[in-house]
Enzyme design. Structure first.
Site, PDB file in Angstrom:
ATOM      1  N   VAL A   1       0.829  -1.200   0.000  1.00 21.19           N
ATOM      2  CA  VAL A   1       0.000   0.000   0.000  1.00 21.19           C
ATOM      3  C   VAL A   1       0.869   1.258   0.000  1.00 21.19           C
ATOM      4  CG1 VAL A   1      -1.625   1.351   1.391  1.00 21.19           C
ATOM      5  CG2 VAL A   1      -1.993  -1.081   1.043  1.00 21.19           C
TER       6      VAL A   1
ATOM      7  N   CYS B   1      -5.781  -9.460   3.286  1.00 17.61           N
ATOM      8  CA  CYS B   1      -6.747  -8.597   3.980  1.00 17.61           C
ATOM      9  C   CYS B   1      -8.129  -9.169   4.226  1.00 17.61           C
ATOM     10  CB  CYS B   1      -6.860  -7.280   3.227  1.00 17.61           C
ATOM     11  SG  CYS B   1      -5.331  -6.351   3.356  1.00 17.61           S
TER      12      CYS B   1
ATOM     13  N   LYS C   1      -3.986 -13.973  -6.513  1.00 13.14           N
ATOM     14  CA  LYS C   1      -4.772 -13.554  -7.672  1.00 13.14           C
ATOM     15  C   LYS C   1      -3.789 -13.233  -8.790  1.00 13.14           C
ATOM     16  CE  LYS C   1      -6.341  -9.235  -7.708  1.00 13.14           C
ATOM     17  NZ  LYS C   1      -6.876  -7.915  -7.337  1.00 13.14           N
TER      18      LYS C   1
HETATM   19  P1  NAD Z   1       3.060  -4.830   3.899  1.00 12.72           P
HETATM   20  O1  NAD Z   1       3.428  -5.866   4.887  1.00 12.72           O
HETATM   21  O2  NAD Z   1       3.298  -5.066   2.454  1.00 12.72           O
HETATM   22  O3  NAD Z   1       3.792  -3.444   4.263  1.00 12.72           O
HETATM   23  C1  NAD Z   1       3.900  -2.953   5.548  1.00 12.72           C
HETATM   24  C2  NAD Z   1       5.315  -2.412   5.728  1.00 12.72           C
HETATM   25  O4  NAD Z   1       5.390  -1.763   7.001  1.00 12.72           O
HETATM   26  C3  NAD Z   1       6.405  -3.500   5.741  1.00 12.72           C
HETATM   27  O5  NAD Z   1       7.344  -3.227   4.711  1.00 12.72           O
HETATM   28  C4  NAD Z   1       7.024  -3.394   7.135  1.00 12.72           C
HETATM   29  O6  NAD Z   1       8.421  -3.628   7.148  1.00 12.72           O
HETATM   30  C5  NAD Z   1       6.710  -1.952   7.505  1.00 12.72           C
HETATM   31  N1  NAD Z   1       6.743  -1.675   8.944  1.00 12.72           N
HETATM   32  C6  NAD Z   1       6.206  -2.385   9.969  1.00 12.72           C
HETATM   33  N2  NAD Z   1       6.452  -1.769  11.144  1.00 12.72           N
HETATM   34  C7  NAD Z   1       7.159  -0.641  10.862  1.00 12.72           C
HETATM   35  C8  NAD Z   1       7.697   0.415  11.648  1.00 12.72           C
HETATM   36  N3  NAD Z   1       7.564   0.422  12.985  1.00 12.72           N
HETATM   37  N4  NAD Z   1       8.370   1.407  11.031  1.00 12.72           N
HETATM   38  C9  NAD Z   1       8.527   1.395   9.671  1.00 12.72           C
HETATM   39  N5  NAD Z   1       8.029   0.432   8.873  1.00 12.72           N
HETATM   40  C10 NAD Z   1       7.347  -0.579   9.464  1.00 12.72           C
HETATM   41  O7  NAD Z   1       1.516  -4.512   4.153  1.00 12.72           O
HETATM   42  P2  NAD Z   1       0.489  -3.859   3.114  1.00 12.72           P
HETATM   43  O8  NAD Z   1      -0.102  -4.929   2.260  1.00 12.72           O
HETATM   44  O9  NAD Z   1       1.099  -2.670   2.460  1.00 12.72           O
HETATM   45  O10 NAD Z   1      -0.665  -3.416   4.121  1.00 12.72           O
HETATM   46  C11 NAD Z   1      -0.496  -2.307   4.973  1.00 12.72           C
HETATM   47  C12 NAD Z   1      -1.843  -1.945   5.567  1.00 12.72           C
HETATM   48  O11 NAD Z   1      -2.742  -1.550   4.521  1.00 12.72           O
HETATM   49  C13 NAD Z   1      -2.545  -3.091   6.288  1.00 12.72           C
HETATM   50  O12 NAD Z   1      -3.242  -2.573   7.396  1.00 12.72           O
HETATM   51  C14 NAD Z   1      -3.533  -3.604   5.268  1.00 12.72           C
HETATM   52  O13 NAD Z   1      -4.670  -4.182   5.886  1.00 12.72           O
HETATM   53  C15 NAD Z   1      -3.920  -2.358   4.538  1.00 12.72           C
HETATM   54  N6  NAD Z   1      -4.357  -2.551   3.150  1.00 12.72           N
HETATM   55  C16 NAD Z   1      -3.689  -3.407   2.325  1.00 12.72           C
HETATM   56  C17 NAD Z   1      -4.074  -3.535   0.990  1.00 12.72           C
HETATM   57  C18 NAD Z   1      -3.373  -4.472   0.038  1.00 12.72           C
HETATM   58  O14 NAD Z   1      -3.846  -4.640  -1.081  1.00 12.72           O
HETATM   59  N7  NAD Z   1      -2.271  -5.085   0.396  1.00 12.72           N
HETATM   60  C19 NAD Z   1      -5.130  -2.753   0.499  1.00 12.72           C
HETATM   61  C20 NAD Z   1      -5.773  -1.879   1.364  1.00 12.72           C
HETATM   62  C21 NAD Z   1      -5.373  -1.770   2.694  1.00 12.72           C
HETATM   63  C1  UGA Z   2      -9.187  -6.460  -1.669  1.00 13.71           C
HETATM   64  C2  UGA Z   2     -10.258  -5.412  -2.034  1.00 13.71           C
HETATM   65  O1  UGA Z   2     -10.746  -5.711  -3.343  1.00 13.71           O
HETATM   66  C3  UGA Z   2      -9.682  -4.002  -1.988  1.00 13.71           C
HETATM   67  O2  UGA Z   2     -10.710  -3.063  -2.242  1.00 13.71           O
HETATM   68  C4  UGA Z   2      -9.102  -3.760  -0.594  1.00 13.71           C
HETATM   69  O3  UGA Z   2      -8.493  -2.479  -0.536  1.00 13.71           O
HETATM   70  C5  UGA Z   2      -8.052  -4.801  -0.306  1.00 13.71           C
HETATM   71  O4  UGA Z   2      -8.656  -6.131  -0.386  1.00 13.71           O
HETATM   72  C6  UGA Z   2      -7.472  -4.697   1.072  1.00 13.71           C
HETATM   73  O5  UGA Z   2      -8.053  -4.113   1.969  1.00 13.71           O
HETATM   74  O6  UGA Z   2      -6.400  -5.292   1.224  1.00 13.71           O
HETATM   75  P1  UGA Z   2      -7.200  -7.643  -2.939  1.00 13.71           P
HETATM   76  O7  UGA Z   2      -7.263  -8.595  -1.798  1.00 13.71           O
HETATM   77  O8  UGA Z   2      -5.888  -7.063  -3.304  1.00 13.71           O
HETATM   78  O9  UGA Z   2      -8.178  -6.405  -2.654  1.00 13.71           O
HETATM   79  O10 UGA Z   2      -7.765  -8.349  -4.268  1.00 13.71           O
HETATM   80  P2  UGA Z   2      -9.240  -8.750  -4.758  1.00 13.71           P
HETATM   81  O11 UGA Z   2      -9.342  -8.426  -6.186  1.00 13.71           O
HETATM   82  O12 UGA Z   2     -10.281  -8.206  -3.883  1.00 13.71           O
HETATM   83  O13 UGA Z   2      -9.221 -10.325  -4.622  1.00 13.71           O
HETATM   84  C7  UGA Z   2      -9.196 -10.958  -3.360  1.00 13.71           C
HETATM   85  C8  UGA Z   2      -9.385 -12.449  -3.536  1.00 13.71           C
HETATM   86  O14 UGA Z   2     -10.725 -12.745  -3.899  1.00 13.71           O
HETATM   87  C9  UGA Z   2      -8.514 -13.085  -4.604  1.00 13.71           C
HETATM   88  O15 UGA Z   2      -8.011 -14.307  -4.111  1.00 13.71           O
HETATM   89  C10 UGA Z   2      -9.460 -13.317  -5.758  1.00 13.71           C
HETATM   90  O16 UGA Z   2      -9.085 -14.395  -6.564  1.00 13.71           O
HETATM   91  C11 UGA Z   2     -10.745 -13.613  -5.003  1.00 13.71           C
HETATM   92  N1  UGA Z   2     -11.962 -13.351  -5.800  1.00 13.71           N
HETATM   93  C12 UGA Z   2     -12.243 -12.087  -6.229  1.00 13.71           C
HETATM   94  C13 UGA Z   2     -12.845 -14.378  -6.078  1.00 13.71           C
HETATM   95  O17 UGA Z   2     -12.598 -15.548  -5.683  1.00 13.71           O
HETATM   96  N2  UGA Z   2     -13.974 -14.117  -6.799  1.00 13.71           N
HETATM   97  C14 UGA Z   2     -14.272 -12.864  -7.229  1.00 13.71           C
HETATM   98  O18 UGA Z   2     -15.341 -12.700  -7.882  1.00 13.71           O
HETATM   99  C15 UGA Z   2     -13.398 -11.825  -6.934  1.00 13.71           C
END
Ligand code: NAD
Ligand code: UGA
Length: 457
Positions: free
Chosen positions: A15, A274, A337
């Site tokens: 993110v 997530c 995915k």
């Molecule tokens: P990630 O694990 O890829 O990244 C988090 C980063 O934070 C890591 O690189 C880690 O080393 C760093 N970190 C941890 N503690 C730290 C500290 N004290 N100081 C500096 N860096 C530190 O996680 P992500 O997938 O980017 O998710 C981050 C947040 O966003 C989560 O709460 C997740 O639920 C949310 N989120 C994720 C997605 C997604 O698609 N991955 C989408 C929407 C929201």
């Molecule tokens: C999901 C949400 O779509 C984002 O809006 C949100 O920000 C994010 O979680 C988050 O909070 O981390 P993401 O997990 O990256 O995003 O990907 P998706 O496209 O949502 O797919 C999630 C999983 O659901 C995958 O394994 C995908 O294959 C599965 N999926 C998706 C299904 O099995 N069926 C579907 O119709 C759609």
């Protein structure tokens, strides 16, 4: 409050990284800093070669790197310099103590808040970008503003991007959500953040509200999306048993404009870092607040999802004459995915482990996720092989199990694959991604999800 010049993001993950790259691109007049405790990750970003795979990311990074975007391990100096700080650290499910297996682990968040408190010399806006339980901002506010020091406003600004489409989602978000306190300072901070987004997001898509509604809206959005997937998957067994076709059912249901067609693709279920974490977090909150029926309702979304993986493996065992011992199964796809190398909570992990329990020889192939797959399955030793080339992965296999719908897999020469497999050759399509009729005509026994199997007698 002084005008914003320097913006810091703590956490350079899936993110934090892409979000700052896009913001830096759209807002050239601000200076963006990104820090992380993981030095390797920072080095990769700073080299122009991101540590994560995301279509379109590298090109935009090249435009902004060292122009107005900098990755630095020096968090203390960056905190001192920043006027606005996004916190985008991980918030995984707690594995210990109270709420283990359900609640969000907020240790990284709190450590970050304390570090900001220790280094802040001027007023700042701290923005929670990580997904956190309701009322986290309030707790952070107390840590940041107790015991004197400059005033720090805490806002909630949850991220809705999906991996694989992160750049498009960031450039054209359905909405940007900003939660903040209903005070003059709070309103000013919300306006400052809204102004940044307004560089490229139409104002009517920037929603402001109170902090708790914003925090809960993020959990609710993920719970609704996950629930749609479990709802469609909860019909697949019935379809297979009765001869109905889940794709047709989904099409008919989705044409109702109140329901809509998206997120109704049946398969081996959702993965990713997530959905499960956030639904369980919601379950925990419902339980903790005294709503056991609501907790039970949301928990079933996860229960159904886990069952879907087990059902997939049960089907493989049963079709392959009730034994997998020493049979080679080619697993097509390992990422949770397509278009990402991320394997966190990927259904492929559990599927692989269950196949190995049945003593199958599993060969995993994936265009992007093999390094992560190797780490995830390191304890399984030689029971799992890793092969970048899908043709070689399928050579000598009794079955192909497709679990990630990479578009590459649609374009393969399945006749060539079929000829090099053990006969009778099976193909289990856990994402309904392939042309089943054509595969059947080539000679495969085809087992889709939620539709009748096509079997040669
Ligand atoms: P990630 O694990 O890829 O990244 C988090 C980063 O934070 C890591 O690189 C880690 O080393 C760093 N970190 C941890 N503690 C730290 C500290 N004290 N100081 C500096 N860096 C530190 O996680 P992500 O997938 O980017 O998710 C981050 C947040 O966003 C989560 O709460 C997740 O639920 C949310 N989120 C994720 C997605 C997604 O698609 N991955 C989408 C929407 C929201
Ligand atoms: C999901 C949400 O779509 C984002 O809006 C949100 O920000 C994010 O979680 C988050 O909070 O981390 P993401 O997990 O990256 O995003 O990907 P998706 O496209 O949502 O797919 C999630 C999983 O659901 C995958 O394994 C995908 O294959 C599965 N999926 C998706 C299904 O099995 N069926 C579907 O119709 C759609």
């Amino acid at each position: 409050m002084k005008p914003i010049q320097t913006i810091l993001c703590i956490g350079a993950g899936y993110v934090g990284g892409p979000t700052m790259v896009v913001m830096a691109d759209r807002c050239p007049e601000y200076r963006f800093l990104v820090t992380d405790i993981n030095a390797d990750r920072l080095r990769a970003w700073q080299s122009g070669n991101p540590p994560i795979y995301e279509p379109g990311l590298q090109e935009i990074l090249a435009r902004v790197l060292n122009r107005n975007l900098f990755f630095t391990p020096d968090a203390d100096t960056a905190i001192e310099e920043a006027d606005l700080i996004f916190v985008s650290v991980n918030t995984p499910t707690k594995t210990f103590g109270q709420g283990a297996g359900m609640a969000a682990d907020l240790q990284y968040w709190e450590k970050t808040a304390r570090q900001i408190k220790a280094r802040a010399r001027t007023p700042k806006i701290v923005v929670e970008k990580s997904t956190v339980p309701v009322r986290t901002a309030e707790a952070m506010e107390r840590i940041l503003n107790t015991g004197g020091g400059p005033r720090i406003e805490v806002l909630s600004n949850p991220e809705f991007l999906a991996e694989g489409t992160a750049i498009r989602d960031l450039l054209e978000p359905d909405r940007v959500l900003i939660g903040g306190p209903e005070t003059p300072n709070g309103r000013e901070a919300m306006e400052a953040l809204a102004t940044i987004y307004a560089h490229w997001v139409p104002r009517e898509r920037i929603l402001t509200m109170d902090v708790w509604s914003s925090e809960l809206a993020k959990l609710a959005a993920n719970a609704f999306l996950a629930q749609r997937i479990s709802s469609i998957n909860a019909l697949t067994g019935l379809c297979e048993a009765t001869g109905a076709d889940i794709t047709r059912v989904a099409q008919a249901v989705g044409l109702d404009r109140r329901i809509g067609p998206r997120f109704l693709e049946a398969g081996v279920g959702f993965g990713g870092s997530c959905f499960q974490k956030d639904v369980l977090n919601l379950v925990y909150l419902c339980e903790a607040q005294g709503f056991p029926e609501a907790a039970h309702y949301w928990r079933q979304v996860v229960v159904m999802n886990l069952e879907q993986r087990r059902r997939f493996v049960r089907q493989i065992v049963s079709r392959l004459f009730n034994t997998l011992v020493d049979k080679r199964i080619a697993l097509f796809g390992f990422a949770f995915k397509p278009d990402t190398g991320d394997t966190r909570e990927s259904p492929a992990i559990a599927i692989c482990r269950q196949l190995v329990e049945e003593r199958a020889q599993v060969v995993v192939t994936d265009p992007q996720a093999l390094p992560n797959a190797q780490r995830d399955l390191a304890d399984l030793g030689t029971a799992v092989l890793f092969e970048p080339d899908p043709y070689r992965a399928a050579e000598g296999a009794h079955a192909i199990a497709l679990v990630t719908a990479w578009s590459e897999y649609r374009r393969l020469d399945y006749r060539r694959i079929f000829e090099r497999m053990v006969q009778p050759a099976f193909l289990f399509d856990g994402r309904n991604a392939l042309d089943h009729r054509r595969l059947f005509e080539i000679g495969f026994n085809v087992c889709p999800t939620g539709k009748a199997a096509l079997l040669h007698s």
